[in-house]
Design a protein around this motif. Structure first.
Motif, PDB file in Angstrom:
ATOM      1  N   ASN A  80      86.632 -32.799  -6.437  1.00  0.00           N
ATOM      2  CA  ASN A  80      85.560 -31.988  -5.891  1.00  0.00           C
ATOM      3  C   ASN A  80      86.156 -30.919  -4.982  1.00  0.00           C
ATOM      4  O   ASN A  80      87.325 -30.571  -5.100  1.00  0.00           O
ATOM      5  N   ASP A  81      85.347 -30.413  -4.060  1.00  0.00           N
ATOM      6  CA  ASP A  81      85.843 -29.405  -3.126  1.00  0.00           C
ATOM      7  C   ASP A  81      86.944 -30.001  -2.254  1.00  0.00           C
ATOM      8  O   ASP A  81      86.771 -31.076  -1.662  1.00  0.00           O
ATOM      9  N   LEU A  82      88.048 -29.287  -2.162  1.00  0.00           N
ATOM     10  CA  LEU A  82      89.199 -29.776  -1.415  1.00  0.00           C
ATOM     11  C   LEU A  82      89.673 -28.704  -0.454  1.00  0.00           C
ATOM     12  O   LEU A  82      89.742 -27.528  -0.805  1.00  0.00           O
ATOM     13  N   LEU A  83      90.013 -29.127   0.757  1.00  0.00           N
ATOM     14  CA  LEU A  83      90.575 -28.220   1.749  1.00  0.00           C
ATOM     15  C   LEU A  83      91.899 -28.782   2.230  1.00  0.00           C
ATOM     16  O   LEU A  83      91.951 -29.879   2.803  1.00  0.00           O
ATOM     17  N   GLU A  92      82.755 -20.284   7.732  1.00  0.00           N
ATOM     18  CA  GLU A  92      82.159 -20.668   6.455  1.00  0.00           C
ATOM     19  C   GLU A  92      83.005 -21.735   5.761  1.00  0.00           C
ATOM     20  O   GLU A  92      82.468 -22.734   5.253  1.00  0.00           O
ATOM     21  N   ILE A  93      84.331 -21.554   5.757  1.00  0.00           N
ATOM     22  CA  ILE A  93      85.203 -22.516   5.079  1.00  0.00           C
ATOM     23  C   ILE A  93      85.169 -23.869   5.772  1.00  0.00           C
ATOM     24  O   ILE A  93      84.994 -24.919   5.140  1.00  0.00           O
ATOM     25  N   LEU A  94      85.338 -23.864   7.091  1.00  0.00           N
ATOM     26  CA  LEU A  94      85.398 -25.126   7.826  1.00  0.00           C
ATOM     27  C   LEU A  94      84.018 -25.732   8.054  1.00  0.00           C
ATOM     28  O   LEU A  94      83.911 -26.894   8.466  1.00  0.00           O
ATOM     29  N   GLY A  95      82.963 -24.977   7.772  1.00  0.00           N
ATOM     30  CA  GLY A  95      81.622 -25.497   7.946  1.00  0.00           C
ATOM     31  C   GLY A  95      81.133 -26.363   6.802  1.00  0.00           C
ATOM     32  O   GLY A  95      80.066 -26.968   6.894  1.00  0.00           O
ATOM     33  N   HIS A  96      81.910 -26.457   5.733  1.00  0.00           N
ATOM     34  CA  HIS A  96      81.526 -27.319   4.610  1.00  0.00           C
ATOM     35  C   HIS A  96      81.567 -28.787   5.032  1.00  0.00           C
ATOM     36  O   HIS A  96      82.227 -29.164   5.999  1.00  0.00           O
ATOM     37  N   ASP A  97      80.886 -29.602   4.269  1.00  0.00           N
ATOM     38  CA  ASP A  97      80.821 -31.033   4.557  1.00  0.00           C
ATOM     39  C   ASP A  97      81.986 -31.739   3.867  1.00  0.00           C
ATOM     40  O   ASP A  97      81.880 -32.181   2.718  1.00  0.00           O
ATOM     41  N   TYR A  98      83.112 -31.823   4.574  1.00  0.00           N
ATOM     42  CA  TYR A  98      84.300 -32.491   4.035  1.00  0.00           C
ATOM     43  C   TYR A  98      84.438 -33.877   4.660  1.00  0.00           C
ATOM     44  O   TYR A  98      84.107 -34.098   5.829  1.00  0.00           O
TER      45      TYR A  98
END
Length: 450
Positions: free
Chosen positions: A212-215, A59-65
């Protein structure tokens, strides 16, 4: 079959291999083959898998980064995210802006000769043989977080303290994540403490305002050679939309002494892994940490310490405070090998749960293959003591303040493990304000950083 979440990064790598390599260094690029092989033969652990009670990697790595393959300068300002040093202590202050190294004109003034702090890429271009002796030598590419960072990382941080050098002033690395778009930042860090070297290192994580969303996908490799002393403190104070996946790999040689203290003060989703091994006799590791979680935050800690030599000591303590709908997890393993005599290992996890919806998962473990040891482990999870609350109320302290004071006292022994006085005082202040419900920390304190 490769997970879809991983497939997007593998395809990104395969389509942009030339750009990824050209913007890095050969000593870093050489590890990409093994990283790719590791990803092609792995399945990402889902929530509920062994040692992944609350974290769902697909789920975490499946985001559009986005990944900044072409090294485009991003609009991230250190001054916007960080304005505080350790009170009353002159630190050698450096920055990592996403995965790019930065320093000021004052950064190196407190440092003695024999200390290298620089871009990993720059050091790998300057001295590929030296970097090649350490980079990728500890981190296991069978770990998907390691292999993914190794596949995509183009830069990072290199720290080396030469034989016998004692760094009197703490070294402070401020990691600032940010950007206009959703970003994944893969970064590798290598720390080499040569024989008899000494250093105290503080690594602070912050996010740029309005990001925004950051990993943050980080792999640290720490080499503590014979007789070296290293204190490594990590403090995360990021944003609600930030995700941090960090693995630390430590190898300790004879008579080395290492303190690791990882503190999650404010976050979104965090997983910290500690993989530690004694490779010499008479070494000591003190592994500590704490996490403060409320709302829907997740904090997950995994630790493994391998005692493969004689007369080594592990002292391990992790504490968590949970409120609202927060989820936290601790999984710890101490393994004493057959023939590794006279080892001592103490592992403890203690947790404070403040709501009916919060959940804590705890799994401390020992594996011991000989009798000549002193080892113990334990876990305790509970709520605030009602009698203590009642006593404080009778002394005129209102309930909210009483709860805050008791929570702060609960974390005191982890804070007391910090061996940088100014940092200990600052951390106590940050924790107090955090329990008071304020989003306050380093970036809210004005002082001259140079």
């Amino acid at each position: 079959m490769t997970d879809n979440a991983l497939r997007q990064y593998i395809e990104l790598f395969e389509k942009n291999r030339e750009e990824i390599d050209s913007n890095s260094a050969p000593a870093i690029n050489v590890r990409r083959k093994s990283a790719l092989e590791g990803l092609l033969h792995t399945r990402l652990p889902k929530k509920g898998s062994e040692n992944y009670e609350i974290i769902d990697l697909p789920e975490i790595l499946g985001h559009d980064y986005g990944v900044n393959i072409n090294r485009i300068p991003l609009p991230v300002s250190p001054a916007d995210s960080f304005r505080c040093g350790i009170p009353r202590i002159a630190t050698a202050l450096f920055f990592m802006i996403n995965d790019s190294f930065a320093e000021t004109s004052e950064s190196r003034k407190p440092l003695p000769e024999g200390v290298e702090i620089c871009s990993l890429r720059a050091k790998a271009l300057e001295d590929p043989d030296l970097v090649g002796r350490y980079y990728g030598m500890l981190a296991d590419d069978n770990n998907p977080l390691v292999s993914l960072s190794g596949l995509l990382a183009q830069d990072g941080l290199w720290i080396r303290v030469s034989k016998g050098v004692k760094v009197e002033n703490p070294v402070q690395i401020v990691n600032i994540s940010g950007g206009a778009d959703n970003m994944l930042t893969p970064m590798r860090i290598v720390v080499v403490m040569e024989e008899g070297a000494e250093m105290r290192l503080l690594m602070c994580d912050h996010t740029s305002h309005g990001s925004n969303d950051l990993l943050s996908l980080r792999t640290l490799e720490v080499f503590a050679l014979a007789g070296s002393h290293l204190d490594l403190y990590g403090m995360e104070e990021s944003g609600e939309t930030s995700r941090r996946l960090s693995t630390l790999w430590l190898r300790q040689e004879a008579e080395s002494h290492v303190v690791i203290d990882g503190m999650t003060i404010y976050n979104g989703v965090t997983r910290n892994e500690y993989h530690c091994r004694f490779a010499g006799n008479d070494a000591e590791l003190r592994l500590y940490g704490m996490g403060i979680a409320d709302a829907d935050r997740l904090i997950d800690v995994y630790s493994r310490v391998d005692h493969d030599c004689d007369r080594c000591l592990t002292d391990e303590l992790f504490k968590f405070s949970l409120d609202d709908r927060a989820r936290c997890a601790f999984t710890g393993l101490v393994k004493v090998a057959e023939g590794a005599v006279k080892n001592e290992a103490y592992q403890s996890n203690r947790n404070l749960v403040g709501s009916d919806e919060a959940r804590m998962f705890s799994k401390p473990q020992l594996e011991i293959y000989n009798d000549d040891v002193k080892c113990s482990h334990g876990s305790a999870t509970g709520q605030l003591d009602s009698m203590q609350l009642f006593y404080m109320r009778t002394r005129g302290i209102d309930e909210s303040e009483a709860r805050m004071l008791l929570k702060q006292a609960f974390m005191a022994d982890v804070i007391d493990k910090v061996r940088i006085p100014g940092l200990k005082e600052r951390l106590s202040h940050i924790v107090e304000r955090r329990f008071a419900g304020e989003m306050a920390g380093c970036h809210d304190c004005a002082c001259d950083c140079g």
